[in-house]
Design a protein around this motif. Structure first.
Motif, PDB file in Angstrom:
ATOM      1  N   LEU A   6      59.966 -25.822 -80.241  1.00 32.45           N
ATOM      2  CA  LEU A   6      58.735 -25.895 -79.450  1.00 32.45           C
ATOM      3  C   LEU A   6      57.512 -25.705 -80.339  1.00 32.45           C
ATOM      4  CD1 LEU A   6      59.700 -23.613 -76.414  1.00 32.45           C
ATOM      5  CD2 LEU A   6      59.846 -26.111 -76.532  1.00 32.45           C
ATOM      6  N   LYS A  10      53.423 -24.284 -76.562  1.00 30.72           N
ATOM      7  CA  LYS A  10      54.441 -24.433 -75.524  1.00 30.72           C
ATOM      8  C   LYS A  10      55.307 -23.190 -75.429  1.00 30.72           C
ATOM      9  CE  LYS A  10      56.445 -27.150 -72.462  1.00 30.72           C
ATOM     10  NZ  LYS A  10      55.721 -27.645 -71.272  1.00 30.72           N
ATOM     11  N   PHE A  11      55.643 -22.599 -76.589  1.00 26.23           N
ATOM     12  CA  PHE A  11      56.454 -21.386 -76.576  1.00 26.23           C
ATOM     13  C   PHE A  11      55.701 -20.237 -75.908  1.00 26.23           C
ATOM     14  CE2 PHE A  11      57.562 -17.277 -78.450  1.00 26.23           C
ATOM     15  CZ  PHE A  11      58.884 -17.185 -78.023  1.00 26.23           C
ATOM     16  N   TYR A  14      55.685 -20.497 -72.141  1.00 27.25           N
ATOM     17  CA  TYR A  14      56.966 -20.103 -71.542  1.00 27.25           C
ATOM     18  C   TYR A  14      57.169 -18.591 -71.639  1.00 27.25           C
ATOM     19  CZ  TYR A  14      62.018 -19.566 -70.902  1.00 27.25           C
ATOM     20  OH  TYR A  14      63.253 -19.158 -70.470  1.00 27.25           O
ATOM     21  N   HIS A  18      57.719 -15.425 -68.674  1.00 25.21           N
ATOM     22  CA  HIS A  18      59.110 -14.993 -68.500  1.00 25.21           C
ATOM     23  C   HIS A  18      59.185 -13.525 -68.091  1.00 25.21           C
ATOM     24  CE1 HIS A  18      63.385 -14.327 -69.403  1.00 25.21           C
ATOM     25  NE2 HIS A  18      63.502 -15.638 -69.268  1.00 25.21           N
ATOM     26  N   TYR A  42      60.319 -21.610 -83.214  1.00 27.74           N
ATOM     27  CA  TYR A  42      60.249 -21.438 -81.773  1.00 27.74           C
ATOM     28  C   TYR A  42      61.345 -22.324 -81.176  1.00 27.74           C
ATOM     29  CZ  TYR A  42      55.619 -19.713 -83.078  1.00 27.74           C
ATOM     30  OH  TYR A  42      54.592 -19.032 -83.666  1.00 27.74           O
ATOM     31  N   ALA A  44      64.188 -23.471 -78.236  1.00 31.69           N
ATOM     32  CA  ALA A  44      64.419 -23.511 -76.793  1.00 31.69           C
ATOM     33  C   ALA A  44      65.671 -24.311 -76.486  1.00 31.69           C
ATOM     34  CB  ALA A  44      63.231 -24.109 -76.062  1.00 31.69           C
ATOM     35  N   VAL A  46      66.984 -26.820 -73.568  1.00 33.93           N
ATOM     36  CA  VAL A  46      66.470 -27.598 -72.442  1.00 33.93           C
ATOM     37  C   VAL A  46      67.613 -28.367 -71.785  1.00 33.93           C
ATOM     38  CG1 VAL A  46      64.174 -27.819 -73.463  1.00 33.93           C
ATOM     39  CG2 VAL A  46      65.909 -29.572 -73.923  1.00 33.93           C
ATOM     40  N   ASN A  50      64.637 -32.037 -69.606  1.00 36.65           N
ATOM     41  CA  ASN A  50      63.738 -31.393 -70.572  1.00 36.65           C
ATOM     42  C   ASN A  50      63.081 -30.123 -70.037  1.00 36.65           C
ATOM     43  OD1 ASN A  50      63.170 -31.798 -73.321  1.00 36.65           O
ATOM     44  ND2 ASN A  50      61.051 -32.333 -72.849  1.00 36.65           N
ATOM     45  N   ARG A  51      63.715 -29.494 -69.080  1.00 34.48           N
ATOM     46  CA  ARG A  51      63.228 -28.209 -68.581  1.00 34.48           C
ATOM     47  C   ARG A  51      63.770 -27.082 -69.454  1.00 34.48           C
ATOM     48  NH1 ARG A  51      65.052 -28.905 -62.381  1.00 34.48           N
ATOM     49  NH2 ARG A  51      66.962 -29.290 -63.587  1.00 34.48           N
ATOM     50  N   ILE A  52      62.917 -26.129 -69.787  1.00 28.26           N
ATOM     51  CA  ILE A  52      63.325 -25.027 -70.654  1.00 28.26           C
ATOM     52  C   ILE A  52      64.136 -24.013 -69.849  1.00 28.26           C
ATOM     53  CG2 ILE A  52      62.535 -23.131 -72.124  1.00 28.26           C
ATOM     54  CD1 ILE A  52      60.012 -24.753 -72.685  1.00 28.26           C
ATOM     55  N   ALA A  55      64.572 -19.560 -74.362  1.00 21.50           N
ATOM     56  CA  ALA A  55      63.746 -19.752 -75.556  1.00 21.50           C
ATOM     57  C   ALA A  55      63.659 -18.452 -76.333  1.00 21.50           C
ATOM     58  CB  ALA A  55      62.346 -20.250 -75.176  1.00 21.50           C
TER      59      ALA A  55
END
Length: 412
Positions: A6, A10-11, A14, A18, A42, A44, A46, A50-52, A55
């Motif tokens: 990531l 983006k990381f 997320y 969390h 970073y 992940a 997915v 492409n959903r995380i 991570a």
């Protein structure tokens, strides 16, 4: 499902959302750790859309030739109750780093498995999260035992203050006295800046392995978005002097009163004793007036304690603190913690005041540290611990037979 890398943006997006979010699982922390020889990824997992699903920040390091390892500080960020996600992520992560010749990935998630307090007589009450330990062991993960106090990367036991319900009346009686003494002596909390990190370090340098550059860097990185404060406790000697003079004048009136009563009733034992007690107080206050006057001539204010406070979501964490030995009679450390709780409680729910040991016996070499935090009415949480995800079983076993791993992490 697959492993992807990531971007830092983006990381962070997320990680911040969390449930296990913490300041170590953030791009800011990665930048700080580059000064300790770490690179970072970073990572992940997915799904097909492409959903995380999981991570983590992984700090990576090459040591002693070809030996490489990874460290996920207070990670991973995933649903540990979902055994399928957990199993798949650990397998994919192992394969990903095995291809890069890594030996192991160390991780220590912020999962609470037990809690206790003075009210619980320091008996640890465990919860269902302990079952996660067995789940991890089933997936080629080794749990590192705490062979001695504070020998893990992060403390296994941490003390927390419930800021929303913090009240000075609920802390140790002697602590209340020391804090009120500080208020009377003109102690107050102020905010410092980057140019004043050396003041904090002077209080810390004899009890930390970290260089001053670490504290400069972590402050500079985290303060960019107001995620960290450098706080100071100062003594205002004019306030100190004014309060002591007021107290002296009040005691002098009482002293004169006892003296007059003795003249009317010479030899009355209760008046003699009270006059003697008052004499001692008067002499003590005279000494304090002289002391405060001399200090005021030297400097109107002086910094006597300092701390770095990380602000992350609904909690703050005191990651470093220290105080002046020269002014320890003013109990600056007690006042520092009290003032931090008071300053931040309108805005945050909890304060992590740092590690304690799981040994609450009189014989513990850290009894003083434990007692200090417990007497603030802290709740002690036990985390799940530290684990190594093995990428190369053969090499890992060879390293375990030597002191190599211990030597590496003892230098952190």
């Amino acid at each position: 499902m697959k492993i992807v890398e990531l971007s830092n943006t983006k990381f962070d997006e997320y990680a911040m959302a969390h449930p296990l979010s913490n300041y170590c699982q953030a791009s800011k922390y990665a930048l700080v750790m580059t000064d300790f020889g770490y690179s970072y990824d970073y990572i992940a997992m997915v799904d097909d859309e492409n959903r995380i699903l999981a991570a983590t920040l992984v700090l990576t390091k090459r040591i002693k030739g070809s030996i490489k390892y990874g460290y996920s500080p207070k990670g991973f960020l995933l649903n540990f109750y979902d055994k399928e996600i957990l199993k798949t992520f650990l397998k994919l992560l192992t394969d990903y780093y095995k291809k890069q010749d890594f030996i192991f990935i160390k991780f220590n998630p912020e999962i609470i498995i037990g809690e206790t307090s003075l009210k619980d007589k320091l008996i640890m009450n465990y919860n269902g999260n302990v079952r996660i330990i067995d789940d991890l062991k089933a997936y080629n993960v080794k749990r590192r035992l705490e062979l001695k106090e504070f020998d893990l990367m992060m403390p296994k036991f941490n003390a927390y203050i419930d800021l929303k319900n913090f009240d000075i009346m609920n802390i140790d009686r002697n602590f209340r006295k020391k804090i009120r003494h500080g208020l009377d002596r003109g102690l107050h909390l102020t905010i410092g800046n980057a140019k004043e990190i050396d003041i904090l370090y002077n209080f810390l340098k004899n009890k930390t392995k970290k260089p001053i550059s670490y504290f400069r860097n972590i402050y500079n990185v985290f303060s960019r978005d107001n995620s960290m404060d450098l706080v100071f406790v100062k003594i205002d000697f004019q306030t100190y002097l004014n309060n002591v003079r007021k107290r002296f004048d009040e005691e002098q009136v009482l002293n004169d009163n006892w003296n007059n009563l003795l003249q009317v009733n010479p030899g009355e034992r209760r008046y003699v004793q009270r006059k003697m007690n008052s004499d001692k107080i008067v002499e003590s206050l005279k000494s304090k007036i002289i002391y405060a006057t001399n200090e005021l001539k030297r400097h109107p204010e002086v910094i006597v304690a300092a701390a770095l406070v990380v602000k992350h979501r609904n909690r703050i964490s005191i990651i470093a603190s220290g105080y002046s030995d020269e002014y320890k009679q003013e109990n600056p450390n007690h006042f520092l913690h009290y003032a931090i709780f008071e300053r931040y409680k309108p805005y945050f729910s909890f304060c992590d005041i740092g590690g304690v040991t799981g040994n609450f016996e009189e014989t513990s070499q850290y009894k003083g540290l434990n007692d200090f935090k417990l007497k603030f009415n802290a709740k002690i949480y036990e985390y799940i611990g530290e684990f190594d995800l093995i990428c190369s079983e053969r090499t890992f076993k060879k390293l375990i037979k030597t002191s190599f791993i211990e030597d590496e992490f003892n230098n952190e």
